[in-house]
Design an enzyme around this catalytic site. Sequence first.
Site, PDB file in Angstrom:
ATOM      1  N   PHE A  29      -2.376   0.592  -8.387  1.00 35.25           N
ATOM      2  CA  PHE A  29      -2.680   1.751  -8.377  1.00 35.25           C
ATOM      3  C   PHE A  29      -1.383   2.684  -8.610  1.00 35.25           C
ATOM      4  O   PHE A  29      -0.348   2.024  -9.062  1.00 35.25           O
ATOM      5  CB  PHE A  29      -2.925   2.004  -6.624  1.00 35.25           C
ATOM      6  CG  PHE A  29      -4.081   1.072  -5.927  1.00 35.25           C
ATOM      7  CD1 PHE A  29      -5.483   1.585  -6.076  1.00 35.25           C
ATOM      8  CD2 PHE A  29      -3.661  -0.207  -5.428  1.00 35.25           C
ATOM      9  CE1 PHE A  29      -6.469   0.629  -5.856  1.00 35.25           C
ATOM     10  CE2 PHE A  29      -4.884  -0.859  -5.078  1.00 35.25           C
ATOM     11  CZ  PHE A  29      -6.173  -0.747  -5.198  1.00 35.25           C
ATOM     12  N   SER A  76     -11.777  -2.898  -6.571  1.00 36.44           N
ATOM     13  CA  SER A  76     -10.804  -2.402  -5.766  1.00 36.44           C
ATOM     14  C   SER A  76     -10.490  -0.991  -5.199  1.00 36.44           C
ATOM     15  O   SER A  76     -10.588  -0.086  -6.189  1.00 36.44           O
ATOM     16  CB  SER A  76      -9.357  -3.081  -6.307  1.00 36.44           C
ATOM     17  OG  SER A  76      -9.551  -4.491  -6.320  1.00 36.44           O
ATOM     18  N   CYS A  83      -5.002  -2.613  -0.903  1.00 34.93           N
ATOM     19  CA  CYS A  83      -6.050  -3.193  -1.802  1.00 34.93           C
ATOM     20  C   CYS A  83      -7.087  -3.855  -1.060  1.00 34.93           C
ATOM     21  O   CYS A  83      -6.857  -4.872  -0.575  1.00 34.93           O
ATOM     22  CB  CYS A  83      -5.115  -3.767  -3.060  1.00 34.93           C
ATOM     23  SG  CYS A  83      -6.323  -4.497  -4.082  1.00 34.93           S
ATOM     24  N   THR A  85     -11.367  -5.159  -1.207  1.00 39.52           N
ATOM     25  CA  THR A  85     -12.420  -5.371  -2.389  1.00 39.52           C
ATOM     26  C   THR A  85     -13.798  -4.845  -1.742  1.00 39.52           C
ATOM     27  O   THR A  85     -14.195  -4.922  -0.606  1.00 39.52           O
ATOM     28  CB  THR A  85     -12.639  -6.861  -2.535  1.00 39.52           C
ATOM     29  OG1 THR A  85     -11.409  -7.439  -3.186  1.00 39.52           O
ATOM     30  CG2 THR A  85     -13.835  -7.148  -3.652  1.00 39.52           C
ATOM     31  N   ALA A  99      -9.426  -9.216   6.266  1.00 42.08           N
ATOM     32  CA  ALA A  99      -8.958 -10.770   6.833  1.00 42.08           C
ATOM     33  C   ALA A  99      -7.812 -10.639   7.697  1.00 42.08           C
ATOM     34  O   ALA A  99      -7.442  -9.560   8.017  1.00 42.08           O
ATOM     35  CB  ALA A  99      -8.584 -11.281   5.754  1.00 42.08           C
ATOM     36  N   HIS A 137      -0.355  -4.236  -2.037  1.00 41.33           N
ATOM     37  CA  HIS A 137      -0.165  -5.228  -1.024  1.00 41.33           C
ATOM     38  C   HIS A 137       0.975  -4.720   0.006  1.00 41.33           C
ATOM     39  O   HIS A 137       2.179  -4.851  -0.171  1.00 41.33           O
ATOM     40  CB  HIS A 137       0.581  -6.651  -1.877  1.00 41.33           C
ATOM     41  CG  HIS A 137      -0.246  -6.727  -2.968  1.00 41.33           C
ATOM     42  ND1 HIS A 137       0.148  -7.685  -4.115  1.00 41.33           N
ATOM     43  CD2 HIS A 137      -1.627  -6.719  -3.214  1.00 41.33           C
ATOM     44  CE1 HIS A 137      -0.991  -7.903  -5.006  1.00 41.33           C
ATOM     45  NE2 HIS A 137      -1.999  -7.165  -4.475  1.00 41.33           N
ATOM     46  N   THR A 182       9.190  10.000  -2.609  1.00 41.28           N
ATOM     47  CA  THR A 182      10.604   9.610  -3.057  1.00 41.28           C
ATOM     48  C   THR A 182      11.266   9.563  -1.765  1.00 41.28           C
ATOM     49  O   THR A 182      11.214  10.407  -0.912  1.00 41.28           O
ATOM     50  CB  THR A 182      11.317  10.871  -3.948  1.00 41.28           C
ATOM     51  OG1 THR A 182      10.286  10.810  -5.009  1.00 41.28           O
ATOM     52  CG2 THR A 182      12.241  10.491  -4.290  1.00 41.28           C
TER      53      THR A 182
END
Length: 265
Positions: A29, A76, A83, A85, A99, A137, A182
Site C-alpha cells: 500500500f 488485499s 492488510c 484478504t 485472526a 503489517h 510525516t
Amino acid sequence: TQSTWGKVICPLPRVVLVCVVCVLCVVMFTGIIEEIGTVLSLEEKLQKLWNGGEEMGVELTISASMVLEGTILGASIAVNGTCLTVTELSPDSFKVGLAGETLRRTNLGGLKVGDPVNLERGLQAGARTDGHFVQGHVDGTGVILEKTPDGDSIWLKIQTSSDIMKYIVEKGFIAVDGTSLTVCHVNLEESWFDFMMIPYTQKKVITASKLVGAKVNLEPDVLAKYVERSVGGLSARVSKMETLFADSLKSIMERLDKLESNRNC
C-alpha cells in the site's frame, strides 16, 4: 572494493540494497486512503489453524464502493492500515477475516457496527506511490493524547510503546490507521510523537474525527527495521573486533611487564 576494514564495512551497503529490493517486492500500500467505508457486521467464528487447531476469530463485513472496483476474491484491502484478504464480495460490500494476531495487534477488535474505517486497495505494479511504502503489517496501537487546532489544520499527539517509538524519527514516515503521515516531533522519554493534518486530509480519513483516548493503528517505516538489523550485525562485528583488540593489548602488556620484571632481576 575490498580491504581489511572493508570486509567489516562493505557488507552494509549490500544489505541495505537487498532490503530496499525486498521492500519493493513485498510492499502492498501507499498510505493514501481511497475511501471511508462503514462496518456492517462483526461475527465471532472459530477459525481453523494451519496445525489443525482452532482459534476464535472475527468475520468483518464493510460497505464500500471505490475499493470494490477491480477487486477479486483473495485480493488485499487495507482496513485502518491492516492488510486483510477479501473472502466474500457483493456489489456494495466485502468481507474479511480477522485472526487472533490481528485482533491483538490492531484496533479492529474494538470496531462496532456503523463505525467508519479507512480503506485502500493493494498497490498495482507501475502505479504512482504518492505516500510511502506501507506493508499493512501493523506493529501495534497508540492512543491519542491531544488534539490541538492550528488555524485550519490540526495537531495530533500519539502515545505508544517504546518498542514502536524506537522506529519513529522526526520528519520520517509513519502510517496511522493506514494514512501516510510525516512525523513532526518525537519525545522518547515520554513515549509520544505528533503530526499535523491539513483540512483536505481531515475530511478524507477517520483519524481526525477520533476523540482523545481513542486507539489508532501504527506502522512505522519498515526501512527503519531493516537498517536496525543491518547496523545491528555491523555493531556485533565491531564489538567482536574491539574485544579481540583489547585481549591482544592485554596480552602484549602482560608480556612487556614480564620482560621488565626479568630484566630487573
